[in-house]
Scaffold this active site. Structure first.
Site, PDB file in Angstrom:
ATOM      1  N   SER A  64       0.799  -1.235   0.000  1.00 13.12           N
ATOM      2  CA  SER A  64       0.000   0.000   0.000  1.00 13.12           C
ATOM      3  C   SER A  64       0.826   1.278   0.000  1.00 13.12           C
ATOM      4  O   SER A  64       0.280   2.360  -0.214  1.00 13.12           O
ATOM      5  CB  SER A  64      -0.955   0.013   1.199  1.00 13.12           C
ATOM      6  OG  SER A  64      -1.998  -0.910   1.011  1.00 13.12           O
ATOM      7  N   LYS A  67       0.371   3.360  -3.016  1.00 16.80           N
ATOM      8  CA  LYS A  67      -0.797   4.231  -3.219  1.00 16.80           C
ATOM      9  C   LYS A  67      -0.402   5.696  -3.295  1.00 16.80           C
ATOM     10  O   LYS A  67      -0.964   6.461  -4.092  1.00 16.80           O
ATOM     11  CB  LYS A  67      -1.803   4.017  -2.093  1.00 16.80           C
ATOM     12  CG  LYS A  67      -2.417   2.622  -2.050  1.00 16.80           C
ATOM     13  CD  LYS A  67      -3.254   2.428  -0.793  1.00 16.80           C
ATOM     14  CE  LYS A  67      -3.842   1.030  -0.731  1.00 16.80           C
ATOM     15  NZ  LYS A  67      -4.566   0.780   0.538  1.00 16.80           N
ATOM     16  N   TYR A 192      -4.040  -3.648 -10.181  1.00 13.69           N
ATOM     17  CA  TYR A 192      -3.759  -2.983  -8.905  1.00 13.69           C
ATOM     18  C   TYR A 192      -2.960  -3.903  -7.977  1.00 13.69           C
ATOM     19  O   TYR A 192      -1.995  -3.470  -7.339  1.00 13.69           O
ATOM     20  CB  TYR A 192      -5.068  -2.566  -8.232  1.00 13.69           C
ATOM     21  CG  TYR A 192      -4.910  -2.230  -6.775  1.00 13.69           C
ATOM     22  CD1 TYR A 192      -4.277  -1.052  -6.374  1.00 13.69           C
ATOM     23  CD2 TYR A 192      -5.366  -3.102  -5.785  1.00 13.69           C
ATOM     24  CE1 TYR A 192      -4.108  -0.751  -5.023  1.00 13.69           C
ATOM     25  CE2 TYR A 192      -5.201  -2.811  -4.445  1.00 13.69           C
ATOM     26  CZ  TYR A 192      -4.576  -1.635  -4.069  1.00 13.69           C
ATOM     27  OH  TYR A 192      -4.398  -1.356  -2.734  1.00 13.69           O
ATOM     28  N   TYR A 244      -4.355   4.761   7.961  1.00 14.72           N
ATOM     29  CA  TYR A 244      -5.685   4.171   8.120  1.00 14.72           C
ATOM     30  C   TYR A 244      -6.378   4.668   9.377  1.00 14.72           C
ATOM     31  O   TYR A 244      -6.319   5.863   9.706  1.00 14.72           O
ATOM     32  CB  TYR A 244      -5.591   2.637   8.086  1.00 14.72           C
ATOM     33  CG  TYR A 244      -4.896   2.111   6.871  1.00 14.72           C
ATOM     34  CD1 TYR A 244      -5.325   2.461   5.588  1.00 14.72           C
ATOM     35  CD2 TYR A 244      -3.784   1.275   6.976  1.00 14.72           C
ATOM     36  CE1 TYR A 244      -4.688   1.978   4.461  1.00 14.72           C
ATOM     37  CE2 TYR A 244      -3.147   0.788   5.849  1.00 14.72           C
ATOM     38  CZ  TYR A 244      -3.607   1.144   4.589  1.00 14.72           C
ATOM     39  OH  TYR A 244      -2.975   0.676   3.489  1.00 14.72           O
ATOM     40  N   VAL A 262       1.291  -3.548   4.125  1.00 16.59           N
ATOM     41  CA  VAL A 262       1.127  -4.752   4.937  1.00 16.59           C
ATOM     42  C   VAL A 262       2.304  -5.723   4.829  1.00 16.59           C
ATOM     43  O   VAL A 262       2.326  -6.735   5.536  1.00 16.59           O
ATOM     44  CB  VAL A 262      -0.189  -5.485   4.610  1.00 16.59           C
ATOM     45  CG1 VAL A 262      -1.386  -4.633   4.979  1.00 16.59           C
ATOM     46  CG2 VAL A 262      -0.241  -5.910   3.145  1.00 16.59           C
TER      47      VAL A 262
END
Length: 424
Positions: A64, A67, A192, A244, A262
């Protein structure tokens, strides 16, 4: 003398290895087999100098963290307004894999932000698709340019994640149902997932971050990659949404725009000052690296990096004319502005050019307005290192900007009011 930053990073890892807790990301089978003992940290300065320690050559999937950089790429390609029509910027307060669609009005529904999966999948779908390659390949090429080397997909991670991507596929179908995705959700989600499987090291990450630290300019080449507006947008969303539903705790305790993944990586960017990357695979319940958070907290505290510290950055030593040999054996370093981590690191790096001899090195602090704790400690450490190379050291400090100038080796430099007081 050598700069103390590498020693500091090595000590940091030794002190944080005792941190317990956390679990591997077992919902992706290949990540569940990761070596939990791996630990690495890297740092980049404003001018692109990199320091690292630990398992800094170990490759792991970017996950992530990708992103943030993909968001930057799409904004730069399409413009912020077009991207904002598809993805919002509000913190979700939910887990990263919640759908989190925001009903902005009766006609428009969109993901809350680009740092959760629904928003990231939507951002990925906006990448202009090349005729003979997938969107993930466009991302890989962009990431490689930022990293300064050819990055590669981890095919085992990609296939492992693709085969268990049921949650992301459900998000993709939901996004297609609301016409947020405009084409096949399966193809978009698979691409993705492949984006998340690009392998990096912590040194790759800080190389990539240097463009965010340096307001869109890649310091390695001097090329402008991102506009100021794009950098500001990405860092803003990283600040509010990058960690998050632990974003509030992170902002209070660390205070650096950040993004986690992660596989165990975390990046942090303090614009105009420093970029940080850590890696340790065990995660907390929010999906953030346990030891990575410990390391980031300590670096923020030690280096005074919290973005709300309110201390302006000001370069200290950069030009040769700031260093003068006023007498045969006396060299003066004129410092000005503030002395915090960024400036102290640049000063100590400059001092590495001083040869071993019996010169007197004088630091003129008369134009320094503020010295924070880390700046003071790094300056005193540099004094000890200069003395180990045979130099004597003195200070010009008429305002007593450093009230206690005693070093860790119990050396107290002579303090003068001005240059005229320095004896021949």
């Amino acid at each position: 003398m050598n700069t103390p930053v590498p020693d500091y990073l090595a000590d940091l890892l030794r002190n944080c290895k005792a941190a317990h807790g956390g679990e591997l990301a077992d919902y992706i089978p290949e990540l569940a087999s990761a070596d939990p003992t791996k630990l690495a940290v890297a740092l980049t300065t404003l001018d692109g100098v990199i320091y690292s320690a630990g398992d800094d050559e170990h490759e792991f999937s970017i996950q992530s963290i990708s992103k943030a950089f993909t968001y930057a790429y799409v904004i730069e390609e399409l413009g912020l307004q077009r991207v904002m029509r598809k993805v919002g910027v509000e913190p979700s307060g939910e887990a990263f894999n919640e759908i989190s669609l925001d009903k902005t009005d009766e006609q428009q529904i969109k993901p809350k932000n680009p740092m959760i999966n629904s928003g990231a999948i939507t951002v990925h779908s906006l990448i202009p698709k090349a005729e003979k390659s997938c969107r993930a390949e466009t991302v890989r090429l962009f990431f490689s340019k930022l990293a300064g080397r050819e990055l590669a997909f981890d095919q085992e991670i990609f296939h492992s994640e693709k085969e268990t991507a049921f949650r992301n596929l459900s998000i993709g179908y939901s996004l297609r149902n609301f016409n947020i995705l405009e084409s096949d959700p399966v193809e978009i989600v698979e691409s993705y997932v492949k984006q998340c499987a690009i392998n990096v090291t912590v040194k790759d990450l800080v190389n990539m971050m240097s463009v965010l630290v340096n307001d869109g300019i890649l310091p390695r080449t001097g090329e402008r990659i991102l506009s100021h507006k794009t950098v500001r947008q990405v860092l803003t969303v990283m600040t509010t949404c990058g960690m998050y539903n632990a974003a509030g705790d992170w902002l209070a305790n660390v205070g650096i725009p950040a993004k986690s993944g992660v596989s165990g990586g975390i990046i942090g960017v303090l614009p105009g000052q420093v970029g940080l990357a850590v890696f340790s695979p065990k995660l907390d319940r929010y999906g953030n690296s346990v030891r990575g958070i410990d390391i980031m907290q300590q670096m923020s505290r030690d280096m005074g990096l919290h973005l709300l510290e309110g201390v302006p950055s000001s370069r200290v030593i950069i030009n040769d004319h700031d260093v003068k040999q006023i007498k045969p054996e006396v060299i003066v370093y004129k410092l000005q502005g503030v002395l915090q981590f960024t400036e102290a690191e640049r000063l100590l790096r400059k001092l590495q050019d001083e040869k071993q001899c019996n010169h007197t090195i004088v630091f003129d602090l008369s134009h320094i307005s503020l010295v924070n704790d880390v700046g003071r400690r790094m300056l005193l450490d540099g004094i000890d290192r200069l003395r180990a190379d045979g130099h004597d050291v003195a200070l010009i400090d008429p305002e007593h900007i450093i009230p206690d100038a005693k070093t860790d080796r119990d050396f107290e430099p002579k303090i003068y009011e001005d240059l005229e007081q320095i004896p021949d």
